[in-house]
Each structure stands twice: as structure tokens, then as C-alpha cells.
Design a protein around this motif. Structure first.
Motif, PDB file in Angstrom:
ATOM      1  N   PHE A  71       0.831  -1.201   0.000  1.00 27.09           N
ATOM      2  CA  PHE A  71       0.000   0.000   0.000  1.00 27.09           C
ATOM      3  C   PHE A  71       0.868   1.256   0.000  1.00 27.09           C
ATOM      4  O   PHE A  71       0.659   2.183  -0.797  1.00 27.09           O
ATOM      5  CB  PHE A  71      -0.887  -0.050   1.241  1.00 27.09           C
ATOM      6  CG  PHE A  71      -1.934   1.017   1.332  1.00 27.09           C
ATOM      7  CD1 PHE A  71      -2.987   1.062   0.439  1.00 27.09           C
ATOM      8  CD2 PHE A  71      -1.907   1.954   2.357  1.00 27.09           C
ATOM      9  CE1 PHE A  71      -3.985   2.016   0.544  1.00 27.09           C
ATOM     10  CE2 PHE A  71      -2.889   2.910   2.473  1.00 27.09           C
ATOM     11  CZ  PHE A  71      -3.932   2.945   1.556  1.00 27.09           C
ATOM     12  N   VAL A  72       1.872   1.269   0.859  1.00 30.94           N
ATOM     13  CA  VAL A  72       2.774   2.418   0.962  1.00 30.94           C
ATOM     14  C   VAL A  72       3.670   2.516  -0.264  1.00 30.94           C
ATOM     15  O   VAL A  72       3.944   3.612  -0.766  1.00 30.94           O
ATOM     16  CB  VAL A  72       3.620   2.305   2.251  1.00 30.94           C
ATOM     17  CG1 VAL A  72       4.798   3.238   2.205  1.00 30.94           C
ATOM     18  CG2 VAL A  72       2.737   2.600   3.468  1.00 30.94           C
ATOM     19  N   ALA A  73       4.142   1.365  -0.771  1.00 25.81           N
ATOM     20  CA  ALA A  73       4.986   1.388  -1.970  1.00 25.81           C
ATOM     21  C   ALA A  73       4.237   2.024  -3.139  1.00 25.81           C
ATOM     22  O   ALA A  73       4.800   2.796  -3.927  1.00 25.81           O
ATOM     23  CB  ALA A  73       5.423  -0.032  -2.322  1.00 25.81           C
ATOM     24  N   MET A  74       2.967   1.717  -3.254  1.00 27.30           N
ATOM     25  CA  MET A  74       2.158   2.293  -4.331  1.00 27.30           C
ATOM     26  C   MET A  74       1.900   3.770  -4.088  1.00 27.30           C
ATOM     27  O   MET A  74       1.811   4.564  -5.030  1.00 27.30           O
ATOM     28  CB  MET A  74       0.842   1.532  -4.430  1.00 27.30           C
ATOM     29  CG  MET A  74       0.197   1.581  -5.809  1.00 27.30           C
ATOM     30  SD  MET A  74      -1.037   0.273  -5.987  1.00 27.30           S
ATOM     31  CE  MET A  74      -1.757   0.760  -7.567  1.00 27.30           C
ATOM     32  N   SER A  75       1.772   4.168  -2.807  1.00 33.26           N
ATOM     33  CA  SER A  75       1.500   5.569  -2.483  1.00 33.26           C
ATOM     34  C   SER A  75       2.642   6.485  -2.886  1.00 33.26           C
ATOM     35  O   SER A  75       2.435   7.679  -3.107  1.00 33.26           O
ATOM     36  CB  SER A  75       1.217   5.719  -0.979  1.00 33.26           C
ATOM     37  OG  SER A  75       2.410   5.631  -0.219  1.00 33.26           O
ATOM     38  N   TRP A 406      11.223  -7.261  -4.713  1.00 29.17           N
ATOM     39  CA  TRP A 406      10.241  -8.340  -4.674  1.00 29.17           C
ATOM     40  C   TRP A 406       9.343  -8.258  -3.446  1.00 29.17           C
ATOM     41  O   TRP A 406       8.161  -8.569  -3.518  1.00 29.17           O
ATOM     42  CB  TRP A 406      10.961  -9.696  -4.695  1.00 29.17           C
ATOM     43  CG  TRP A 406      11.327 -10.133  -6.070  1.00 29.17           C
ATOM     44  CD1 TRP A 406      12.504  -9.926  -6.723  1.00 29.17           C
ATOM     45  CD2 TRP A 406      10.480 -10.836  -6.999  1.00 29.17           C
ATOM     46  NE1 TRP A 406      12.462 -10.445  -7.987  1.00 29.17           N
ATOM     47  CE2 TRP A 406      11.235 -11.025  -8.187  1.00 29.17           C
ATOM     48  CE3 TRP A 406       9.183 -11.318  -6.942  1.00 29.17           C
ATOM     49  CZ2 TRP A 406      10.705 -11.679  -9.296  1.00 29.17           C
ATOM     50  CZ3 TRP A 406       8.651 -11.970  -8.049  1.00 29.17           C
ATOM     51  CH2 TRP A 406       9.412 -12.139  -9.210  1.00 29.17           C
ATOM     52  N   TRP A 407       9.898  -7.840  -2.307  1.00 24.50           N
ATOM     53  CA  TRP A 407       9.119  -7.823  -1.077  1.00 24.50           C
ATOM     54  C   TRP A 407       7.944  -6.851  -1.154  1.00 24.50           C
ATOM     55  O   TRP A 407       6.789  -7.263  -0.949  1.00 24.50           O
ATOM     56  CB  TRP A 407      10.022  -7.512   0.110  1.00 24.50           C
ATOM     57  CG  TRP A 407       9.289  -7.317   1.412  1.00 24.50           C
ATOM     58  CD1 TRP A 407       9.148  -6.165   2.109  1.00 24.50           C
ATOM     59  CD2 TRP A 407       8.574  -8.318   2.160  1.00 24.50           C
ATOM     60  NE1 TRP A 407       8.392  -6.355   3.249  1.00 24.50           N
ATOM     61  CE2 TRP A 407       8.035  -7.672   3.313  1.00 24.50           C
ATOM     62  CE3 TRP A 407       8.345  -9.682   1.985  1.00 24.50           C
ATOM     63  CZ2 TRP A 407       7.281  -8.335   4.259  1.00 24.50           C
ATOM     64  CZ3 TRP A 407       7.586 -10.351   2.931  1.00 24.50           C
ATOM     65  CH2 TRP A 407       7.064  -9.691   4.059  1.00 24.50           C
ATOM     66  N   PRO A 408       8.144  -5.549  -1.455  1.00 23.49           N
ATOM     67  CA  PRO A 408       6.992  -4.638  -1.482  1.00 23.49           C
ATOM     68  C   PRO A 408       6.098  -4.805  -2.704  1.00 23.49           C
ATOM     69  O   PRO A 408       4.908  -4.506  -2.648  1.00 23.49           O
ATOM     70  CB  PRO A 408       7.640  -3.244  -1.473  1.00 23.49           C
ATOM     71  CG  PRO A 408       8.976  -3.455  -2.081  1.00 23.49           C
ATOM     72  CD  PRO A 408       9.411  -4.828  -1.655  1.00 23.49           C
ATOM     73  N   ALA A 409       6.664  -5.284  -3.805  1.00 24.14           N
ATOM     74  CA  ALA A 409       5.897  -5.348  -5.045  1.00 24.14           C
ATOM     75  C   ALA A 409       5.153  -6.659  -5.236  1.00 24.14           C
ATOM     76  O   ALA A 409       4.158  -6.702  -5.976  1.00 24.14           O
ATOM     77  CB  ALA A 409       6.828  -5.128  -6.240  1.00 24.14           C
ATOM     78  N   PHE A 410       5.586  -7.727  -4.589  1.00 21.36           N
ATOM     79  CA  PHE A 410       4.941  -9.013  -4.838  1.00 21.36           C
ATOM     80  C   PHE A 410       4.725  -9.850  -3.586  1.00 21.36           C
ATOM     81  O   PHE A 410       3.588 -10.243  -3.275  1.00 21.36           O
ATOM     82  CB  PHE A 410       5.776  -9.824  -5.844  1.00 21.36           C
ATOM     83  CG  PHE A 410       5.190 -11.173  -6.150  1.00 21.36           C
ATOM     84  CD1 PHE A 410       4.054 -11.284  -6.933  1.00 21.36           C
ATOM     85  CD2 PHE A 410       5.770 -12.323  -5.627  1.00 21.36           C
ATOM     86  CE1 PHE A 410       3.496 -12.530  -7.214  1.00 21.36           C
ATOM     87  CE2 PHE A 410       5.215 -13.571  -5.887  1.00 21.36           C
ATOM     88  CZ  PHE A 410       4.071 -13.676  -6.688  1.00 21.36           C
ATOM     89  N   VAL A 411       5.781 -10.122  -2.823  1.00 24.06           N
ATOM     90  CA  VAL A 411       5.677 -11.070  -1.712  1.00 24.06           C
ATOM     91  C   VAL A 411       4.724 -10.562  -0.634  1.00 24.06           C
ATOM     92  O   VAL A 411       3.776 -11.260  -0.245  1.00 24.06           O
ATOM     93  CB  VAL A 411       7.067 -11.371  -1.110  1.00 24.06           C
ATOM     94  CG1 VAL A 411       6.927 -12.322   0.080  1.00 24.06           C
ATOM     95  CG2 VAL A 411       7.983 -11.978  -2.160  1.00 24.06           C
ATOM     96  N   ALA A 412       4.967  -9.348  -0.129  1.00 25.21           N
ATOM     97  CA  ALA A 412       4.113  -8.808   0.948  1.00 25.21           C
ATOM     98  C   ALA A 412       2.658  -8.657   0.503  1.00 25.21           C
ATOM     99  O   ALA A 412       1.739  -9.092   1.207  1.00 25.21           O
ATOM    100  CB  ALA A 412       4.669  -7.480   1.453  1.00 25.21           C
ATOM    101  N   PRO A 413       2.381  -8.046  -0.664  1.00 25.35           N
ATOM    102  CA  PRO A 413       0.972  -7.940  -1.063  1.00 25.35           C
ATOM    103  C   PRO A 413       0.311  -9.286  -1.347  1.00 25.35           C
ATOM    104  O   PRO A 413      -0.891  -9.441  -1.118  1.00 25.35           O
ATOM    105  CB  PRO A 413       1.014  -7.066  -2.321  1.00 25.35           C
ATOM    106  CG  PRO A 413       2.415  -7.038  -2.760  1.00 25.35           C
ATOM    107  CD  PRO A 413       3.250  -7.262  -1.554  1.00 25.35           C
TER     108      PRO A 413
END
Length: 497
Positions: A71-75, A406-413
Motif C-alpha cells: 500500500f505504501v509502496a504504491m503511495s 520483490w518484497w513490497p511489489a509481490f511477496v508482501a501484497p
């Protein structure tokens, strides 16, 4: 075909008026900490019969922190008051985004309007008990509505100051109450039974987790105010994590403290017997009556603060949709003096007062039928939005953006999507328990079905726009940049063929 030129001045919110503290105040105020502590936690114990409510709050906080990563990465890449609507649009496509917008309008209106039932009933009871004044619930509810309606069209930073005072006071009182309860444990021994991880596997934990989620509704509002912050990319991220951490720890601590004061084996029965008075009854023998009365007053102001915060959220969703002409363009107008989305704010106030009048005329119970049923339904809608938004984060970084790990863009979401989907399934399965109705009651399906209808209406409207108003369809999800697209498409229509 005629096309009006967008008024770009009227489509810009007041920029640079909110810093990290103000945004945190808005979103935590929406979560209404003292309301959650005094009403949410006790209701969780009473309705679910599960003593693991404290650990449920902590688990939910951890899951929402996981959700916040994507959410924050996208913000950092998208600054738009449309929040969930915009994120779903950019990640899953315009039809899905407009569907999410309709779900958001239903959900946040439900949260905001439902709170009037609690505010009116609790304030009416307080006036009767403290001053002998007998007024029906809708009188203080309408007074609260009038104040919110006025504040809704004033400067956003003024509202932030109002919420700051209320929030600091209610959190301070909650912590004082927690200290009193822990220092006076049942049986003379402080116990940690309600914090045991084994409660996560206990029967009924699904309902407990869903109850806990409703206490966090509003934290995602950091993005709603992003266009009005001084540094959106830094402010949104920090405010989101602070809001999740602060509310999660406070809820978990307070729910555990109550179980210490009653004893873990008696907390459910005590919650069922005392209801929202439980926390006040537990501290009354050890504190002066004046402090307890202050706590009750702050319980009321906590409800008011949540009303005000959700009002601003709805107004900004309407603003975002009006600015992009998904809804009538007049909703995209802001006050030249205050920068507030005046038309959206007034519309939300009109809808709210119409519902209040209808409930009052019907003689409905303000706590059960308005406060409880409607806000629980609103919480379900926000859970749906968070689940879909997590999936949208994956779609956004996979199809459009690059440069994220990879973590903010795929794994965490992905982990957040799977976990929230599980929570959503548990909510729908046990919705009758949450409403306190019979398992055969049609309400358990009719209320959730409202979101399916809203989503289908939104998707259908997006497809109609694509076929009949392509210039509007192309601008969906672009926020402040939508005016440029609309002007460019308008100019192209004016060129000779």
C-alpha cells in the motif's frame, strides 16, 4: 456534442496543510481508540465468547502492517485522494476501479452514518445520568450532525487541530485506565492468559479476528489526505505505519488489561453483563468519580472524532470521482477560501441527515439497528476493499511500474491478499454472529449483498462510459492529471475531420 472545460482551480485540494502528525490524528481518530477500547473490545468478548480478543488485535495489526508494505509502496508513485479507488484502477483496470469506488462510497457512508446512532444514544444516556436531562437519541445525533456539517467545509488543518486535542486526551485516559486495571488484578496476580498464541487456533477466532479488524477501519485514510500533505511520499508511509502500530498496541494492551482486572476466565461473562460500561466499572473503585466522568465524556468525543474523520473521507472520495467526471463534475469543486471539497461534503451531510430522519421516524434502535448493524456492514466493505487493493498492488507493479523490490511489489501484497481473503471468508461465514441475528436471518446475506450490487453498478457504469464518453473513461484514476486528459480529448473532438 458540447464539452465544458474543466475548472482546474476548483479541482485541486488545499495542498501543504497537513504534516505527519495531522494525518496520524485523522486516521487514528477515524479508528476511534476509546470507542474501540470501551465498546469494541467488550463487544468482541461478549459476542464471540472468545477470551483471545487481545491477541486477535495484535494479529490483525501484524496483517495490516503487511498490507501496508505494498500500500505504501504504491503511495509513493500515486498521489490521489481517491485512495482504494485509484489503486484498484491502476492495478486491475478502470471497470474494477469504478466498482471499488462504489463499494467505498457505500462502506464509508455506512461507517460514518452508523456512528451517529452510537453518538446520539451514548450522549443521551450521559445527559440523563449526569444532569437528569431526558432527550431522545436523535436530538444529540442531529446536533452532532450539524457540527460535522460545518467543520466539513472548513480548512482541513483546523479540523486536524480539533481531532488532535480529542485524540490525545482519549488515548491518555485509555492508558490511565489500563494502568489502573493492571495494578489491581483479579486474585492479586497479573495473568497473561488472553495473550496466549494458542487462542489463534481456538473455535470462534474467525469472528474475533473480524471484530478486531473493525477497530482498525480508517487507518488506510492516510492516502485519502495525500494531496493535502506537505510531502505525500514521506508523510503517507510514516503516518500509515504509525497509525497501525499505535492502534494495534493500544487495543491489545487495553483488551488484555480488562482481562487482568476480571480474570481471564471471567472476562467474557463480565463483558456480557456490563457491556460498554465494563471498563468504567472496573476502574471506578480505584479512581475519583471526576476522572471516570472525564473518561465517559471522552468516549463521546471519540465517537464524534470518528464521525468527523469519516465525513472527510467520504467527501474526498466524492471529490475524486467528480474531478474525473465519473460522477457529476460539480462534486470536484472545492472552496476557494478553505480548499475543502465543499460539494462532496454537503452531499455527504445531506445523505446522513436523511438516514437519521428515516431511522428516527421508524423508531429503530439507534445502538442495534444503526450503530451496530450499519458500522459492522461498513467494516465488511472496507475489508473487501483492502483485499482487492492488495491484489491491485501486485497487478500495478507487474504491469505498469518497475524498480520496486520483490518484497513490497509481490511477496508482501500476495501474503496480505491471501490472509485478508481468509478473513473475508470468515466474516461472511460468521456474519450472523457479528450481527447478533439468527443463522437463518436474511440480513446475514442481504447486507453483504449490497456490496456486490454496488460493485456491479460501478463496473457497469465504467463500461457505459467507455462506450459513450471515452474522454471520461480515459481519465479514470488519473487524479489531478485527469484535467489534462479531458482537455486533450476535448480539443481533439474540436479538430476538423
Amino acid at each position: 456534442m458540447s464539452h465544458s472545460t474543466p475548472d482546474t482551480v476548483s479541482e485541486v485540494l488545499a495542498r501543504g496543510r497537513l504534516g505527519i502528525p495531522s494525518v496520524v490524528f485523522f486516521v487514528i481518530a477515524a479508528a476511534a481508540p476509546l470507542t474501540v477500547v470501551a465498546a469494541g473490545a467488550t463487544t468482541g468478548y461478549a459476542v464471540t465468547g472468545v477470551p483471545g480478543i487481545p491477541v486477535a488485535y495484535l494479529v490483525v495489526a501484524a496483517v495490516l502492517a503487511l498490507f501496508a508494505v505494498g500500500f505504501v509502496a504504491m503511495s509513493r508513485r500515486i498521489v490521489n485522494a481517491g485512495a482504494f479507488y485509484t489503486y484498484v484502477t491502476r492495478g486491475l483496470g478502470r471497470p474494477a476501479g469504478v466498482g471499488a469506488a462504489m463499494v467505498a462510497l457505500v462502506a464509508y457512508n455506512a461507517m460514518q452514518i452508523g456512528l451517529y446512532g452510537g453518538f446520539g444514544a451514548v450522549l443521551a444516556t450521559f445527559l440523563r445520568d449526569q444532569y437528569g436531562l431526558h432527550v431522545t437519541w436523535w436530538v444529540p445525533a442531529l446536533i452532532g450532525w450539524a457540527v460535522v456539517a460545518v467543520l466539513g467545509v472548513l480548512r482541513i488543518d483546523l479540523n486536524g487541530k480539533v481531532l488532535a486535542v480529542m485524540l490525545v486526551a482519549e488515548c491518555a485516559v485509555a492508558l490511565v485506565f489500563d494502568a489502573v486495571m493492571v495494578s489491581h488484578p483479579a486474585g492479586g496476580t497479573v495473568t497473561f492468559g488472553t495473550l496466549a498464541p494458542s487462542h489463534i487456533l481456538a473455535a470462534g477466532i474467525g469472528a474475533a479476528l473480524v471484530t478486531a479488524i473493525t477497530g482498525f477501519v480508517g487507518f488506510e485514510g492516510t492516502v485519502v489526505f495525500s494531496e493535502e500533505t506537505r510531502d505525500p511520499r514521506r508523510t503517507v508511509a510514516r503516518a500509515t505505519y504509525i497509525a497501525v502500530a499505535a492502534t494495534g498496541l493500544l487495543y491489545g494492551l487495553s483488551a488484555w488489561a480488562m482481562s487482568v482486572a476480571t480474570g481471564p476466565d471471567r472476562i467474557v461473562d463480565a463483558a456480557r453483563a456490563d457491556g460498554t460500561d465494563l471498563i468504567f466499572n472496573l476502574v471506578s473503585p480505584h479512581l475519583g468519580s471526576g476522572i471516570v466522568t472525564v473518561g465517559r465524556v471522552l468516549f463521546i468525543t471519540s465517537l464524534f472524532a470518528a464521525l468527523l474523520s469519516f465525513h472527510h473521507t467520504v467527501a474526498r472520495y466524492l471529490f475524486a470521482l467528480g474531478r474525473e467526471r465519473v460522477l457529476p463534475g460539480v462534486l470536484g469543486r472545492t472552496s476557494r477560501r478553505t480548499g475543502a471539497p465543499k460539494v462532496g461534503s454537503v452531499l455527504q451531510s445531506v445523505v446522513a441527515v436523511a438516514v437519521l430522519i428515516a431511522y428516527a421516524a421508524a423508531g429503530a434502535d439507534p445502538i442495534v439497528h444503526l450503530f451496530f448493524w450499519v458500522t459492522v456492514t461498513g467494516g465488511l466493505g472496507v475489508l473487501i476493499l483492502m483485499t482487492v487493493t492488495s491484489a491491485a498492488v501486485i497487478g500495478f507493479f507487474a504491469r505498469i511500474a518497475h524498480g520496486e523490490g520483490w518484497w513490497p511489489a509481490f511477496v508482501a501484497p500476495l501474503l496480505a491478499t491471501l490472509t485478508l481473503t481468509g478473513f473475508l471468508a470468515a466474516t461472511l461465514r460468521e456474519f450472523d454472529i457479528l450481527l447478533g441475528v439468527d443463522a437463518r436471518s436474511p440480513l446475514r446475506w442481504l447486507l453483504p449483498a449490497a456490496y456486490a450490487i454496488a460493485a456491479l453498478v460501478g463496473i457497469g457504469w465504467a463500461l457505459i462510459l467507455r462506450a459513450t464518453r471515452p474522454q471520461v473513461y480515459d481519465a479514470i484514476g488519473l487524479g489531478a492529471d485527469s484535467a489534462t486528459v479531458l482537455l486533450r480529448r476535448t480539443d481533439s473532438f474540436r479538430q476538423p475531420v
